[in-house]
Design an enzyme around this catalytic site. Structure first.
Site, short mmCIF file in Angstrom:
data_model
loop_
_atom_site.label_atom_id
_atom_site.label_comp_id
_atom_site.label_asym_id
_atom_site.label_seq_id
_atom_site.Cartn_x
_atom_site.Cartn_y
_atom_site.Cartn_z
N ASP A 42 48.47 135.55 18.65
CA ASP A 42 48.91 136.94 18.65
C ASP A 42 50.42 137.00 18.52
O ASP A 42 51.15 136.78 19.50
CB ASP A 42 48.45 137.63 19.94
CG ASP A 42 48.87 139.09 20.00
OD1 ASP A 42 49.43 139.60 19.01
OD2 ASP A 42 48.63 139.73 21.05
N GLU A 99 75.61 117.43 17.79
CA GLU A 99 76.02 116.74 19.02
C GLU A 99 75.84 117.70 20.20
O GLU A 99 76.81 118.26 20.72
CB GLU A 99 77.47 116.28 18.92
CG GLU A 99 77.74 115.30 17.79
CD GLU A 99 79.21 114.95 17.63
OE1 GLU A 99 80.05 115.62 18.28
OE2 GLU A 99 79.53 114.04 16.87
N GLU A 139 75.61 119.14 23.79
CA GLU A 139 76.03 118.79 25.15
C GLU A 139 75.22 119.60 26.16
O GLU A 139 74.71 120.69 25.83
CB GLU A 139 77.53 119.07 25.32
CG GLU A 139 78.39 118.23 24.39
CD GLU A 139 79.83 118.71 24.30
OE1 GLU A 139 80.68 117.95 23.81
OE2 GLU A 139 80.10 119.86 24.72
N GLU A 164 80.44 113.61 29.55
CA GLU A 164 81.41 114.42 28.85
C GLU A 164 82.60 114.76 29.77
O GLU A 164 82.72 114.27 30.88
CB GLU A 164 80.76 115.70 28.31
CG GLU A 164 80.39 115.61 26.83
CD GLU A 164 81.60 115.49 25.92
OE1 GLU A 164 82.72 115.84 26.35
OE2 GLU A 164 81.43 115.04 24.77
N GLU A 191 76.43 114.11 26.98
CA GLU A 191 76.14 114.18 25.56
C GLU A 191 75.33 112.96 25.15
O GLU A 191 75.64 111.84 25.57
CB GLU A 191 77.43 114.25 24.74
CG GLU A 191 77.21 114.35 23.23
CD GLU A 191 78.51 114.46 22.47
OE1 GLU A 191 78.67 113.71 21.48
OE2 GLU A 191 79.37 115.29 22.85
N HIS A 211 78.71 120.44 18.17
CA HIS A 211 79.39 120.15 16.92
C HIS A 211 78.36 119.67 15.90
O HIS A 211 77.51 118.84 16.22
CB HIS A 211 80.45 119.07 17.12
CG HIS A 211 81.42 119.38 18.21
ND1 HIS A 211 82.16 118.42 18.88
CD2 HIS A 211 81.80 120.56 18.77
CE1 HIS A 211 82.92 118.99 19.78
NE2 HIS A 211 82.72 120.29 19.74
N ARG A 220 91.36 118.20 16.46
CA ARG A 220 90.15 118.92 16.85
C ARG A 220 90.42 120.37 17.25
O ARG A 220 89.55 121.02 17.82
CB ARG A 220 89.47 118.19 18.01
CG ARG A 220 88.84 116.86 17.60
CD ARG A 220 88.41 116.05 18.81
NE ARG A 220 87.48 114.97 18.45
CZ ARG A 220 87.83 113.81 17.94
NH1 ARG A 220 89.13 113.55 17.73
NH2 ARG A 220 86.93 112.89 17.65
N GLU A 277 82.60 118.52 9.78
CA GLU A 277 82.08 118.81 11.11
C GLU A 277 82.49 120.23 11.51
O GLU A 277 83.68 120.53 11.62
CB GLU A 277 82.65 117.81 12.12
CG GLU A 277 82.27 118.12 13.57
CD GLU A 277 83.09 117.30 14.57
OE1 GLU A 277 82.65 117.18 15.72
OE2 GLU A 277 84.17 116.81 14.20
N ARG A 306 82.76 122.78 14.39
CA ARG A 306 82.88 122.53 15.83
C ARG A 306 82.55 123.75 16.70
O ARG A 306 82.55 123.65 17.93
CB ARG A 306 84.30 122.04 16.14
CG ARG A 306 84.61 120.72 15.46
CD ARG A 306 86.04 120.27 15.71
NE ARG A 306 86.36 120.15 17.12
CZ ARG A 306 86.00 119.13 17.90
NH1 ARG A 306 85.28 118.14 17.39
NH2 ARG A 306 86.34 119.10 19.17
#
Length: 451
Positions: free
Chosen positions: A57, A137, A139, A194, A201, A250, A322, A340, A342
């Site tokens: 359903d 990645e 976390e 982390e 992670e 990321h 970063r 990547e 982030r």
């Protein structure tokens, strides 16, 4: 179990069910908000599930369909079969298959199925001559439970980035999670503590984008289940504790040509990025505000997306730091060239998040967008004047702004399809409106006795 109506892969699943003594099958699918749902059936129904599907359903699932359109059918993907690495009792084993959702009235894929939305994005890439690999990645935090088994925000350790025991007290939990993931076919590359206390992670190997999205849902399920066996609550909430780093996801993406070459790599480029890669990157930057509504879909997501806690808020790219939204990670071999993104966090629907990233990048390629110069300085240290000088915009500051950006971006909004786009916007507007009328403890402490 044997049947002449089954494919070789389906028959192999039936054989494995017999061999491993699987009693029940969990047929999984994901709703619009990214919550994994499942219909549990006896394993003897496996052949029927393959040949006829399992009906359910749809009106009982948030954002799926109205009551008069409720009949939906689950079509299991035999490639996703795995035996769950935990048992409800000593003698019973359970298997899992991820399903596509079929509209029974038309026999076509259901437009409100997030997995179908990602498949459409991959079809667009295929029509352009590409396959897409992705690696997230995710976390998460591990918290202690109270006497009644409810989650607290009390961490079980005082560890930091890459710490070892005795500060990192969750090594046994991570080890068992890794064993469980490997039992389900994951190739785990690394795991570590982390930056924040109680934050972890576990990285698993890249795969094609559809398998990767399937894996994110499986990952979250396995992490929660095995953490609970150890007496902890695992959460993928982006920012469960104020003033410390939140949890991100990321996401690495690369395109490959039909002959297996990495379309993102160019030996002659200063950054080893091809023109295709730079246009793809430019497309993501162009559509970043709209992507944010999907990749950061909760009110809490924006408590993470603030300067000072290593979360990217600035729409720029870099080959070395970063602080930018997109980074070009170092690649040891041409096949590893990638970008990547982030900003995503692990509360997102992985199918929708990957779909909008892919559509944004492909749009950049189709338009021939040119990437701006990379920003090699730490953008966190820029003042507003310097950011304006570099032409660096910021991501939406809250869920309301992000949803506005999504609705205004025709390319990304239409990529969600005529069902999910409006339903997602409706749900998220309601969530934000409920949030802004609430009065927080912070407000009471700051203002109640002052004014």
């Amino acid at each position: 179990m044997t049947s002449g109506n089954l494919s070789a892969t389906e028959q192999a699943v039936l054989d494995e069910i017999d061999e491993k003594g699987v009693d029940f099958l969990r047929l999984q699918f994901t709703d619009i908000l990214g919550t994994v749902k499942n219909v549990s059936v006896p394993a003897r129904q496996a052949e029927k599930a393959f040949t006829e599907g399992i009906y359910f359903d749809g009106s009982s699932i948030e954002g799926f369909v109205r009551i008069q359109e409720s009949d939906m059918r689950l079509k299991p993907d035999p490639e996703t079969f795995a035996v769950l690495p935990w048992r409800d009792n000593e003698e019973s084993a359970a298997g899992r298959m991820i399903c596509d959702v079929i509209n029974t009235s038309t026999g076509e894929p259901f437009a409100g199925d997030p997995r179908y939305v990602l498949k459409r994005a991959l079809e667009r890439a295929s029509d352009m001559g590409y396959t897409i690999n992705a690696a997230p990645e995710p976390e998460f935090f591990l918290f202690e439970e109270d006497e009644e088994g409810r989650a607290t925000t009390k961490t079980n350790d005082a560890g930091g980035y890459f710490d070892l025991a005795p500060k990192d007290l969750a090594q046994d939990v991570r080890r068992d999670i890794i064993y469980g993931l490997e039992d389900m076919g994951f190739e785990v590359e690394a795991s570590h503590h982390e930056v924040a206390e109680g934050q972890h992670e576990i990285n698993f190997e890249y795969d094609d984008a559809l398998t990767t999205a399937d894996n994110v849902g499986t990952f979250r399920t396995v992490v929660r289940a095995i953490a609970a066996q150890h007496g902890y609550h695992a959460t993928f909430m982006p920012k469960p504790i104020a003033r410390i780093n939140g949890s991100g996801m990321h996401t690495h993406i690369s395109l490959f040509t039909e002959d297996g070459e990495n379309a993102f790599h160019d030996d002659d480029d200063e950054f080893n990025l091809s023109s295709e890669a730079k246009s793809f990157l430019a497309g993501i930057l162009e559509h970043a505000p709209a992507i944010t509504a999907i990749a950061n879909p909760t009110v809490n997501s924006y408590k993470r997306l603030v300067p000072g806690y290593e979360a990217p808020v600035y729409v720029a790219w870099s080959d070395r730091n970063r602080s930018a939204l997109i980074r070009r990670p170092a690649a040891r071999v041409p096949a590893a060239s990638r970008i990547e993104l982030r900003s995503p966090d692990p509360s997102c629907n992985p199918y929708l998040a990957l779909a909008v990233m892919i559509h944004a990048g492909l749009d950049g390629m189709e338009q021939g967008l040119e990437a701006p110069d990379p920003v090699r300085e730490n953008i966190y240290e820029f003042d507003e004047v310097k950011r304006e000088e570099y032409g660096i915009e910021t991501l939406p500051a809250n869920l309301g702004e992000a949803v506005d950006a999504l609705e205004a971006d025709e390319a990304i909004y239409s990529a969600l399809g005529p069902h999910i786009g409006p339903k997602f916007v409706e749900a998220k507007r309601q969530e934000f409106e409920e949030y802004i009328v609430e009065v927080s403890e912070w407000e009471l402490e700051r203002y109640l006795e002052t004014f």
